[in-house]
Design an enzyme around this catalytic site. Structure first.
Site, PDB file in Angstrom:
ATOM      1  N   SER A  74       0.877  -1.179   0.000  1.00  0.00           N
ATOM      2  CA  SER A  74       0.000   0.000   0.000  1.00  0.00           C
ATOM      3  C   SER A  74       0.909   1.222   0.000  1.00  0.00           C
ATOM      4  CB  SER A  74      -0.921  -0.014   1.220  1.00  0.00           C
ATOM      5  OG  SER A  74      -1.911  -0.998   1.062  1.00  0.00           O
ATOM      6  N   LYS A  86      -5.985   3.131  -3.860  1.00  0.00           N
ATOM      7  CA  LYS A  86      -5.934   2.432  -2.570  1.00  0.00           C
ATOM      8  C   LYS A  86      -5.901   3.436  -1.421  1.00  0.00           C
ATOM      9  CE  LYS A  86      -5.459  -0.787   0.546  1.00  0.00           C
ATOM     10  NZ  LYS A  86      -4.420  -1.700   0.941  1.00  0.00           N
ATOM     11  N   LYS A 103      -0.696   6.108   7.960  1.00  0.00           N
ATOM     12  CA  LYS A 103       0.207   6.275   6.823  1.00  0.00           C
ATOM     13  C   LYS A 103      -0.607   6.409   5.525  1.00  0.00           C
ATOM     14  CE  LYS A 103       1.131   2.863   4.748  1.00  0.00           C
ATOM     15  NZ  LYS A 103       1.169   1.780   3.769  1.00  0.00           N
TER      16      LYS A 103
END
Lengths: 295, 295, 295, 295
Positions: free
Chosen positions: A95, A170, A239
């Protein structure tokens, strides 16, 4: 096709298992014992370095915590680039963030080596069942070539755009999850303090226009029950929010809700620590509200 | 049971139709011609004043824009309270605010008259099909008594708590919808500017953890198509967000995401006007981003 | 000492004038005619390229819109680095960002060349009067060496810390200004709508605890009068807010107020355009409030 | 003129002392011993009830924590309204809210009794030195009549507008203070983490455009020194922010910065408790940043 898989974490390991049952696989992992154990169990080969892992591989899959770790594997005598053969495709299932991916792709583009960013959604159970959603960024021809490998662990494989597009989609998905969890916790905390059962409130909301994955699944199963299983770290969601927020800034989009939510998760990460699950964000709202969202 | 229905708006009218086909119904509407036309078409009686409408009614249903309009019907020689009989139950289907409902209930409680707040979810089509979700606040015995009336237009009827609980849950549901629409528009605007197809992005998000009613239904059907049908006014969603935000403040809950979103809708309401649909909020993000989320 | 001055903008030009009256000066400007005119008027030399400008200079001062422009001058055959002599000090008076400055310094550090970031505060009038505040980042010994040059245009010269510290402090200062202007406009808009004279309100606030430079000077002189002179572009304040916000993120500080304000200025910049003055931010709040803060 | 003074708190007591040295004064305080001690020391009379305190008074001054307490004194057999004589003026120096003040004024207006809201700024030391700023809402004629009393403790007395205007201006002033403290703490926390001395940073900011009362006085004197004296409770500043935020909402002003800051102080109040000083808000930012702003 020969495949290399780098990064046997909670998600990567079951993904690699699916690959191993259809292709010749070499694995690498920072903690090498994990790669060795995997190799013995699943008929794969364990490499000692990234360079060794990717030698001879047609498809190299990376699945690491952040883009920084991926970039960290590239260089040096034992690095990935030292071993990557011509015509190989690097598929990054991390990711990650779009900007780093574009930088990595630019380093490969001088040769016949190709890059696809291909983060996944579906969690550990989706990885185990081979039903992940894979959001890709890159060229269609490259995706076509590696698709058979991705199909061993993915059910829905979508090419979203050029390199970086997979990571961008994403990140936005994750950011929406983060916003949904936060806003739902705020609303439920107020309802609980007013004496309303959160179970009934969610029953109604989930039959109404305010429903989302967080209200339908995560909050009933994990917050109301006080189970808070640790399946995906809040630090990683923070994050991801940061990636989405940076992406919006880069694109010149004023996104006050995403940016504020990112700040709130940053503070929460410090408060709850690196090991907390993402759904534990509810505990921050509970603390500042003096209540508990218990079903 | 005799029923009175006050407020034949876009949602109220189809609800009243369902009631009319099962119960003796008297209607009242501020624009009287609407009540007269309804009465002729559906075998109901049209009253000239709230007082006249509720005389003899066992169940009185109100369905108005805000709690303020409901409170405005109560007093005066022609007011609702002047006509309400002993033992009658006032069922307020307005998307109202908990505090006003508690005040109205307090004015009735001295007698045998009862109050239930019962806002609905499901939109015009849910009202037409009689499949609304009804979130109630009040006493169980009171709900039991009026349930047969509610069942003519509602499919899921949930008692959420004491008086005001229905309005609180509805407001939170609406606020979550408002947050979801705003955050999704921010994320999609950034993706579009980066060259990602919003149709593909939503396809992936809707198979992932960031999905919600807004990404699954409203945005694909109304934003990507540029259709923006006017089914529910942004001004009313802004009012609902305001109710949820005030409710959170009253309960002592720090809710930065809800409060910020409320401010953003307040500014949007001024920018887009009173007639804009709630999904047109996407246009505000499009304007400040210099892009269009078109599928 | 020989001095080179690159960037003769609204602030840079009067700064260069002060340097010219004390030191041998060579100037460079992207629009060369400006440098030529300056040279003729103030007894300086005009160079055709950055490389030519800095040749022989002991102190090189850059004063450009952003760090990106500074970095853009470094490379190439005509670039600054091609001409910079050993022992020279590069003093960057741009309102730049700490990270880029550290990167520039790192490129110089291999030799005896030194870097100081030295953004200024005080506006065009401070530059003209030579009374600027200069906030520096770098080594004390380096600042001592260039201080005589800085003293020609600066009154208060403070070494805030290592390279980047000057830019960081400047960005925080600007961000606070941005926050102050926005919050004061919100409060005044509400007061005006309630019928309170903003002149009286400011008179009181400025004798109380809520006073700031924006309420004491900018708003009375520029908003209440509707003068809105164009002295410092909103686009540059938005850039400064972005630097401060990025700096806070880099340092791991959760800063919801700074981040939100940055988003609001980003949207405002798109709305008001590149030429709007920073104080015109009040117009955005006026528009979304439907009022005017007029004294 | 006979004066009554109700509420001998930290600010009220020194104000009452100034009044006592120029006028015949009767005092009342919830904790009666305080009024008795004051009366003995300063040649005033102590009353047992609000009714008794205001009997015969031409000017009645109230100085209480919130408008709620003021409203709570009005009714009942021992209440203020039971004793207030015709022609008396009620001057409310509480940092109250405009809406409640308008409601109180409406209850008086039927007679010759008058109301002025007159909150003060300047803190305990301003009260002691008789140099408070007084922001008034009401009729000019009424203010003229009571001005001699206000002048005993106030230096700057400004009529801001109609009833409620004083409280509105005060609330906005306080809200700006709250915003300034929060934003400055965010910026300083980031600077400190980057190794910049906050003392130097403030020295520069205070010579630049980002300066405000918080950066010039409160933070250097109370945060950098870690003294954090308890002079004005954070709980009261949070209340003031809430009044300003509600005022903005009532006026239809979209005020994202004020509203967000209000939420942050609401959470901080729960975290720091009822006794914390307002400047301790810095500790919340320090905690979520993992640093200390120490000079």
């Amino acid at each position: 096709m020969n495949v290399a898989f780098l990064g046997l974490g909670a998600i990567g390991l079951p993904m690699a298992r699916h690959v191993a049952s259809h292709f010749t696989l070499t694995t690498w992992n920072r903690t090498q014992s994990k790669a060795t154990a995997f190799a013995q169990q699943h008929g794969a080969r364990a490499a000692a370095t990234p360079r060794e892992a990717v030698q001879g591989a047609d498809v190299v899959i990376t699945c690491l915590p952040t883009s920084k770790e991926v970039e960290g594997l590239l260089d040096g005598a034992d690095g990935l680039l030292a071993g990557l053969k011509d015509g190989a495709t690097l598929v990054d299932c991390t990711s990650g963030d779009p900007t780093t991916s574009q930088r990595i792709a630019a380093r490969l583009a001088s040769s016949t080596q190709r890059f696809i960013d291909a983060p996944v959604s579906g969690g550990v159970s989706g990885a185990e069942q081979g039903t992940l959603t894979i959001m890709c960024g890159g060229e269609e021809a490259d995706l076509t070539r590696v698709r058979p490998v991705l199909e061993t662990f993915g059910k829905k494989i979508v090419l979203c755009g050029a390199v970086g597009a997979g990571h961008a989609v994403k990140a936005v998905n994750q950011a929406l999850l983060g916003v949904h969890l936060y806003a739902a916790s705020e609303g439920l905390a107020a309802l609980v303090k007013a004496g309303v059962s959160p179970t009934l409130a969610l029953e109604v909301i989930n039959a109404s226009s305010g429903r989302c994955n967080a209200t339908e699944n995560l909050i009933p199963q994990r917050v109301l029950t006080r189970a808070f299983p640790r399946t995906f770290r809040l630090a990683l969601l923070e994050k991801d929010l940061g990636i989405a927020a940076a992406f919006a800034r880069t694109q010149g989009v004023s996104a006050p809700v995403l940016q504020l939510t990112t700040e709130l998760y940053r503070a929460a990460r410090r408060e709850l620590g690196e090991e907390a699950d993402h759904v534990e964000i509810a505990k921050v709202i509970e603390r500042t509200s003096g209540t508990e969202i218990r079903g």
